[in-house]
Motif scaffolding. Structure first.
Motif, PDB file in Angstrom:
ATOM      1  N   LEU A 116      48.863  45.988  26.133  1.00 39.67           N
ATOM      2  CA  LEU A 116      47.821  45.182  26.757  1.00 39.67           C
ATOM      3  C   LEU A 116      48.372  44.548  28.024  1.00 39.67           C
ATOM      4  N   VAL A 117      47.652  44.742  29.148  1.00 37.78           N
ATOM      5  CA  VAL A 117      47.979  44.057  30.397  1.00 37.78           C
ATOM      6  C   VAL A 117      47.026  42.871  30.520  1.00 37.78           C
ATOM      7  N   ASP A 118      47.552  41.684  30.310  1.00 35.76           N
ATOM      8  CA  ASP A 118      46.724  40.481  30.233  1.00 35.76           C
ATOM      9  C   ASP A 118      46.632  39.822  31.602  1.00 35.76           C
ATOM     10  N   VAL A 119      45.700  40.306  32.419  1.00 37.60           N
ATOM     11  CA  VAL A 119      45.495  39.767  33.763  1.00 37.60           C
ATOM     12  C   VAL A 119      44.450  38.664  33.705  1.00 37.60           C
ATOM     13  N   LEU A 120      44.806  37.490  34.229  1.00 35.39           N
ATOM     14  CA  LEU A 120      43.863  36.387  34.338  1.00 35.39           C
ATOM     15  C   LEU A 120      43.409  36.250  35.790  1.00 35.39           C
ATOM     16  N   HIS A 121      42.318  35.523  36.012  1.00 29.17           N
ATOM     17  CA  HIS A 121      41.688  35.543  37.334  1.00 29.17           C
ATOM     18  C   HIS A 121      41.418  34.171  37.934  1.00 29.17           C
ATOM     19  N   LEU A 122      42.000  33.143  37.387  1.00 29.92           N
ATOM     20  CA  LEU A 122      41.835  31.828  37.991  1.00 29.92           C
ATOM     21  C   LEU A 122      42.566  31.761  39.333  1.00 29.92           C
ATOM     22  N   PRO A 123      42.042  31.045  40.320  1.00 26.63           N
ATOM     23  CA  PRO A 123      42.649  31.035  41.663  1.00 26.63           C
ATOM     24  C   PRO A 123      43.766  30.000  41.792  1.00 26.63           C
ATOM     25  N   HIS A 124      44.766  30.103  40.914  1.00 25.86           N
ATOM     26  CA  HIS A 124      45.844  29.120  40.913  1.00 25.86           C
ATOM     27  C   HIS A 124      47.193  29.819  41.017  1.00 25.86           C
ATOM     28  N   THR A 126      49.783  29.020  39.334  1.00 21.67           N
ATOM     29  CA  THR A 126      50.283  29.211  37.973  1.00 21.67           C
ATOM     30  C   THR A 126      49.727  30.495  37.353  1.00 21.67           C
ATOM     31  N   THR A 127      48.490  30.814  37.683  1.00 24.25           N
ATOM     32  CA  THR A 127      47.920  32.070  37.201  1.00 24.25           C
ATOM     33  C   THR A 127      48.651  33.255  37.806  1.00 24.25           C
ATOM     34  N   THR A 128      48.969  33.174  39.100  1.00 24.21           N
ATOM     35  CA  THR A 128      49.718  34.257  39.744  1.00 24.21           C
ATOM     36  C   THR A 128      51.057  34.472  39.064  1.00 24.21           C
ATOM     37  N   ARG A 129      51.751  33.384  38.737  1.00 26.26           N
ATOM     38  CA  ARG A 129      53.043  33.524  38.066  1.00 26.26           C
ATOM     39  C   ARG A 129      52.880  34.184  36.703  1.00 26.26           C
ATOM     40  N   TYR A 130      51.801  33.817  36.010  1.00 28.64           N
ATOM     41  CA  TYR A 130      51.536  34.433  34.704  1.00 28.64           C
ATOM     42  C   TYR A 130      51.282  35.934  34.853  1.00 28.64           C
ATOM     43  N   VAL A 131      50.415  36.299  35.795  1.00 25.68           N
ATOM     44  CA  VAL A 131      50.088  37.720  35.984  1.00 25.68           C
ATOM     45  C   VAL A 131      51.320  38.493  36.445  1.00 25.68           C
ATOM     46  N   LYS A 134      53.316  39.406  33.560  1.00 29.13           N
ATOM     47  CA  LYS A 134      52.700  40.494  32.809  1.00 29.13           C
ATOM     48  C   LYS A 134      52.904  41.842  33.505  1.00 29.13           C
ATOM     49  N   VAL A 135      52.862  41.848  34.835  1.00 31.72           N
ATOM     50  CA  VAL A 135      53.138  43.083  35.582  1.00 31.72           C
ATOM     51  C   VAL A 135      54.576  43.532  35.334  1.00 31.72           C
ATOM     52  N   ARG A 136      55.516  42.611  35.376  1.00 29.28           N
ATOM     53  CA  ARG A 136      56.919  42.957  35.127  1.00 29.28           C
ATOM     54  C   ARG A 136      57.118  43.438  33.693  1.00 29.28           C
ATOM     55  N   GLN A 137      56.437  42.797  32.764  1.00 29.60           N
ATOM     56  CA  GLN A 137      56.513  43.222  31.367  1.00 29.60           C
ATOM     57  C   GLN A 137      55.964  44.637  31.209  1.00 29.60           C
ATOM     58  N   PHE A 138      54.863  44.923  31.877  1.00 26.99           N
ATOM     59  CA  PHE A 138      54.266  46.257  31.818  1.00 26.99           C
ATOM     60  C   PHE A 138      55.216  47.298  32.401  1.00 26.99           C
ATOM     61  N   ARG A 139      55.853  46.973  33.515  1.00 23.44           N
ATOM     62  CA  ARG A 139      56.816  47.900  34.130  1.00 23.44           C
ATOM     63  C   ARG A 139      57.967  48.198  33.174  1.00 23.44           C
ATOM     64  N   SER A 140      58.506  47.180  32.540  1.00 21.32           N
ATOM     65  CA  SER A 140      59.612  47.375  31.601  1.00 21.32           C
ATOM     66  C   SER A 140      59.173  48.212  30.404  1.00 21.32           C
ATOM     67  N   TRP A 141      57.963  47.943  29.897  1.00 24.64           N
ATOM     68  CA  TRP A 141      57.464  48.719  28.760  1.00 24.64           C
ATOM     69  C   TRP A 141      57.299  50.189  29.140  1.00 24.64           C
ATOM     70  N   LEU A 142      56.743  50.454  30.316  1.00 27.38           N
ATOM     71  CA  LEU A 142      56.577  51.833  30.762  1.00 27.38           C
ATOM     72  C   LEU A 142      57.918  52.542  30.897  1.00 27.38           C
ATOM     73  N   ALA A 269      52.731  41.517  44.960  1.00 27.61           N
ATOM     74  CA  ALA A 269      51.514  42.009  45.606  1.00 27.61           C
ATOM     75  C   ALA A 269      50.593  42.698  44.596  1.00 27.61           C
ATOM     76  N   ILE A 270      51.179  43.422  43.653  1.00 24.93           N
ATOM     77  CA  ILE A 270      50.376  44.045  42.596  1.00 24.93           C
ATOM     78  C   ILE A 270      49.688  42.978  41.761  1.00 24.93           C
ATOM     79  N   ALA A 271      50.434  41.948  41.378  1.00 22.14           N
ATOM     80  CA  ALA A 271      49.864  40.870  40.573  1.00 22.14           C
ATOM     81  C   ALA A 271      48.706  40.202  41.299  1.00 22.14           C
ATOM     82  N   GLU A 272      48.872  39.932  42.577  1.00 24.27           N
ATOM     83  CA  GLU A 272      47.823  39.254  43.339  1.00 24.27           C
ATOM     84  C   GLU A 272      46.598  40.143  43.507  1.00 24.27           C
ATOM     85  N   ARG A 273      46.823  41.435  43.704  1.00 23.73           N
ATOM     86  CA  ARG A 273      45.675  42.336  43.859  1.00 23.73           C
ATOM     87  C   ARG A 273      44.806  42.337  42.604  1.00 23.73           C
TER      88      ARG A 273
END
Length: 349
Positions: A116-124, A126-131, A134-142, A269-273
């Motif tokens: 599961l890639v848990d992307v959140l969409h709040l404009p903060h 802290t949300t960017t750091r969370y996403v 999750k992107v880094r976690q997804f990369r490691s899992w792949l 940049a991936i996380a922000e997109r």
């Protein structure tokens, strides 16, 4: 004529290369491509019995998720090497949890490794750091499941290629404003490019674009479509057969899929997109949705606004009053529709 979306998958598998099935537009497909996998966006099928999936997912859930689960259980997608889901809506999240439980308690059902890639969409920030985490976690899992490292050059090439395809999809959209492409044709193009290697997707779109300037305008009253997403053509075809022409939409099987690029080939940049990937109905504010829809109605020259809402898709009706006011054109809400069907009597008057 666009290719069948199964053709590229069959050829990819025949070459012994891995296929990654994914659900939802919040999955960073660039990482799948960089890992040497074919990103295959999974679809439901309105014409097939989805009772097996509905029984496991429970009632009150969008029929698309039930259909996708049924098809996974039936082996309709063939062999998938991994399966990735995003939290783009409640139905996708519940689908992930049910699949995870099936893998745990029913090993006789052949399901691939699941993430599961848990992307959140709040404009903060802290949300960017969370996403980003999750992107880094997804990369490691792949990297673990693929048995290979995703190096920065592979990631940069994948980001650039997917950005080019998004740019070509946006260019295709401008031709819809000139009525050179039906909505059904545009939906078919998106369906095709989400089931083929990114290089083939780019070639397909360039070939399509080369034919559009010489086309005569397609007939029909131009309408902009909002509300539920459409992963199959039945509703589009019914509307256009009834004399409408869908010149744009704000769901993630259409214009919203390509609204922003990544740009820099970095995890940030991936996380922000994906955090700011466009105002979809399940995750954006009513004001954001209304402003986006109104601008798109004007840009595409739509004469009417149509909100099509499936049964158990609860977010879009909340948006409609503000969208109708902001768009400034005649608007119709067609609510509680069965998957793949539409009550044309409520639309064509």
């Amino acid at each position: 004529m666009l290719p069948d979306r199964e053709d590229a998958v069959v050829r990819w598998r025949a070459a012994g290369r891995p296929v990654a099935g994914y659900v939802g537009a919040d999955v960073p497909v660039e990482l799948l491509t960089a890992a040497g996998m074919l990103p295959l966006r999974l679809t439901g099928s309105p014409g097939e019995d989805a009772s097996a999936g509905r029984e496991r997912l429970g009632g009150g859930l969008d029929a698309v998720a039930c259909s996708i689960l049924t098809r996974l259980l039936d082996g309709a997608y063939g062999h998938l090497d991994v399966l990735v889901l995003s939290r783009d809506c409640e139905a996708s999240l519940r689908l992930f949890y049910v699949l995870r439980e099936i893998r745990r308690v029913e090993p006789s059902i052949a399901l691939p490794p699941l993430h599961l890639v848990d992307v959140l969409h709040l404009p903060h920030h802290t949300t960017t750091r969370y996403v980003l985490a999750k992107v880094r976690q997804f990369r490691s899992w792949l990297e673990a499941v693929a048995g290979r490292r995703i190096d920065d050059d592979d990631l940069a090439a994948a980001v650039a290629a997917h950005d080019r395809v998004r740019g070509l999809l946006r260019e295709t959209g401008t031709h819809r404003g000139h009525r050179r492409l039906t909505g059904t044709e545009a939906l078919a193009a998106v369906s095709a490019v989400t089931a083929m290697p990114i290089g083939e997707a780019e070639k397909l779109l360039r070939e399509l674009l080369s034919t559009l300037p010489d086309r005569q305008p397609r007939p029909g009253r131009p309408v902009y479509l909002t509300g539920s997403s459409h992963d199959s053509p039945e509703v589009y075809r019914a509307l256009e057969d009834a004399g409408l022409l869908i010149v744009g939409e704000d769901h993630d099987w259409g214009d919203l899929l390509a609204v922003t690029d990544i740009g820099a080939p970095t995890e940030l940049a991936i996380a922000e997109r994906y955090q700011f990937g466009g105002p979809a109905a399940p995750r954006a504010s009513i004001a954001e949705r209304a402003a986006h829809t109104a601008a798109a109605v004007r840009d595409r020259g739509a004469e009417t606004l149509l909100s099509y809402v499936r049964l158990h898709d609860d977010a879009p009706p909340w948006d409609f009053p503000a969208q109708r006011e902001a768009a400034g054109v005649p608007a119709t809400l067609v609510d509680r529709q069965e998957y793949g069907h539409i009550d044309l009597a409520a639309v064509v008057r």
